[in-house]
Motif scaffolding. Structure first.
Motif, PDB file in Angstrom:
ATOM      1  N   TYR A  31       0.801  -1.221   0.000  1.00 16.08           N
ATOM      2  CA  TYR A  31       0.000   0.000   0.000  1.00 16.08           C
ATOM      3  C   TYR A  31       0.833   1.269   0.000  1.00 16.08           C
ATOM      4  O   TYR A  31       0.452   2.270  -0.603  1.00 16.08           O
ATOM      5  CB  TYR A  31      -0.940   0.012   1.208  1.00 16.08           C
ATOM      6  CG  TYR A  31      -1.813  -1.211   1.252  1.00 16.08           C
ATOM      7  CD1 TYR A  31      -2.744  -1.449   0.243  1.00 16.08           C
ATOM      8  CD2 TYR A  31      -1.692  -2.146   2.267  1.00 16.08           C
ATOM      9  CE1 TYR A  31      -3.539  -2.578   0.259  1.00 16.08           C
ATOM     10  CE2 TYR A  31      -2.481  -3.274   2.298  1.00 16.08           C
ATOM     11  CZ  TYR A  31      -3.403  -3.481   1.292  1.00 16.08           C
ATOM     12  OH  TYR A  31      -4.181  -4.605   1.304  1.00 16.08           O
ATOM     13  N   ARG A  32       1.949   1.223   0.668  1.00 18.03           N
ATOM     14  CA  ARG A  32       2.782   2.429   0.719  1.00 18.03           C
ATOM     15  C   ARG A  32       3.289   2.785  -0.677  1.00 18.03           C
ATOM     16  O   ARG A  32       3.299   3.957  -1.065  1.00 18.03           O
ATOM     17  CB  ARG A  32       3.935   2.224   1.701  1.00 18.03           C
ATOM     18  CG  ARG A  32       3.477   2.151   3.160  1.00 18.03           C
ATOM     19  CD  ARG A  32       4.636   1.886   4.096  1.00 18.03           C
ATOM     20  NE  ARG A  32       5.196   0.553   3.883  1.00 18.03           N
ATOM     21  CZ  ARG A  32       6.294   0.105   4.462  1.00 18.03           C
ATOM     22  NH1 ARG A  32       6.972   0.890   5.288  1.00 18.03           N
ATOM     23  NH2 ARG A  32       6.738  -1.112   4.231  1.00 18.03           N
ATOM     24  N   MET A  33       3.712   1.800  -1.440  1.00 15.67           N
ATOM     25  CA  MET A  33       4.151   2.057  -2.804  1.00 15.67           C
ATOM     26  C   MET A  33       2.987   2.510  -3.675  1.00 15.67           C
ATOM     27  O   MET A  33       3.140   3.380  -4.546  1.00 15.67           O
ATOM     28  CB  MET A  33       4.794   0.803  -3.391  1.00 15.67           C
ATOM     29  CG  MET A  33       5.303   0.977  -4.822  1.00 15.67           C
ATOM     30  SD  MET A  33       6.514   2.313  -4.996  1.00 15.67           S
ATOM     31  CE  MET A  33       7.901   1.606  -4.067  1.00 15.67           C
ATOM     32  N   ALA A  34       1.795   1.943  -3.440  1.00 14.47           N
ATOM     33  CA  ALA A  34       0.610   2.337  -4.211  1.00 14.47           C
ATOM     34  C   ALA A  34       0.272   3.806  -3.954  1.00 14.47           C
ATOM     35  O   ALA A  34      -0.038   4.562  -4.880  1.00 14.47           O
ATOM     36  CB  ALA A  34      -0.572   1.445  -3.851  1.00 14.47           C
ATOM     37  N   ILE A  35       0.330   4.214  -2.689  1.00 12.39           N
ATOM     38  CA  ILE A  35       0.045   5.608  -2.348  1.00 12.39           C
ATOM     39  C   ILE A  35       1.083   6.532  -2.973  1.00 12.39           C
ATOM     40  O   ILE A  35       0.769   7.621  -3.470  1.00 12.39           O
ATOM     41  CB  ILE A  35       0.022   5.793  -0.821  1.00 12.39           C
ATOM     42  CG1 ILE A  35      -1.186   5.062  -0.208  1.00 12.39           C
ATOM     43  CG2 ILE A  35      -0.031   7.269  -0.454  1.00 12.39           C
ATOM     44  CD1 ILE A  35      -2.521   5.645  -0.593  1.00 12.39           C
TER      45      ILE A  35
END
Length: 233
Positions: A31-35
């Motif tokens: 999720y951090r990379m997606a954000i």
């Protein structure tokens, strides 16, 4: 080759690729990379228009192509991509599914309206007012990273419920016919700085894990695996 490939559309293409890559990261639970990818989509969109307008000898077809390309990429980057992130973050129950569908529908409606409105403006050579009619879809690239910060302050269930409410509210603001001034360069850089700080905090301090699957998810997984029909053999 068909299409346009000069510097006026490079950022639009890069933003689209960041959005597609971000969806793969969200599906994998990163999720951090997606954000981060969502924020990059917003960054590319903030500058693709001003860069395109630096070329004074664009033909009408090139301008129309840029307009259509921008909206099509926006559907993916700021419509579908945030929906995928939201689903993977926990909005996978009945209300969450409705919120996701409603959000994407509103984003498509707004972008279709923008195409008509902007196309008419270009044909009339009218510079137009420096305003937005309704909330621009690109604003989700700021709103969602800031909202994600709340993940560290509340339970998973509360976070997923508020996420659905957020999608309803933001989607409605996309299609409400109100006027807001377009931000000036200084304001754009301030918003970019705030978003960048939020993304940095997310990368360094959040540890969001994949939400537990719902009973519906488990049934679907069993069907896909064939366990419901072969007795689990």
């Amino acid at each position: 080759m068909i299409g346009v490939y000069d510097y006026t559309v490079v950022l639009t293409y890069l933003g689209l690729m960041a959005g597609v890559y971000g969806m793969t990261r969200a599906v994998e639970g990163h999720y951090r990379m997606a954000i981060l990818c969502l924020a990059l989509c917003g960054l590319c969109d903030a500058f693709d228009g001003p860069i395109a307008r630096t070329k004074k000898n664009r033909t009408d077809d090139q301008q129309s192509f840029g307009l259509q390309l921008d909206s099509l990429c926006d559907v993916i980057c700021f419509g579908v991509f945030p929906a995928v992130i939201s689903y993977m973050l926990g909005a996978r129950y009945f209300l969450g599914g409705i919120a996701i569908g409603y959000y994407v529908l509103c984003s498509v409606i707004r972008l279709a309206f923008f195409n008509v409105y902007e196309g008419n403006r270009q044909r009339s050579a009218d510079p137009g007012e420096k305003i937005f009619r309704g909330l621009p879809v690109t604003s989700i690239s700021i709103i969602l990273p800031l909202f994600f910060l709340l993940e560290t302050l509340m339970s998973e269930k509360l976070f997923s419920f508020l996420l659905a409410i957020l999608l309803f509210v933001v989607g409605t603001l996309f299609i409400l016919d109100f006027k807001m001034k377009k931000p000036k360069k200084k304001q754009v850089f301030i918003m970019m700085g705030i978003t960048g700080a939020a993304v940095l905090f997310i990368l360094l301090f959040t540890r969001y894990k994949l939400p537990k699957s719902t009973p519906e998810d488990e049934i679907i997984d069993s069907i896909v695996a064939g366990e419901l029909f072969d007795g689990g053999r």
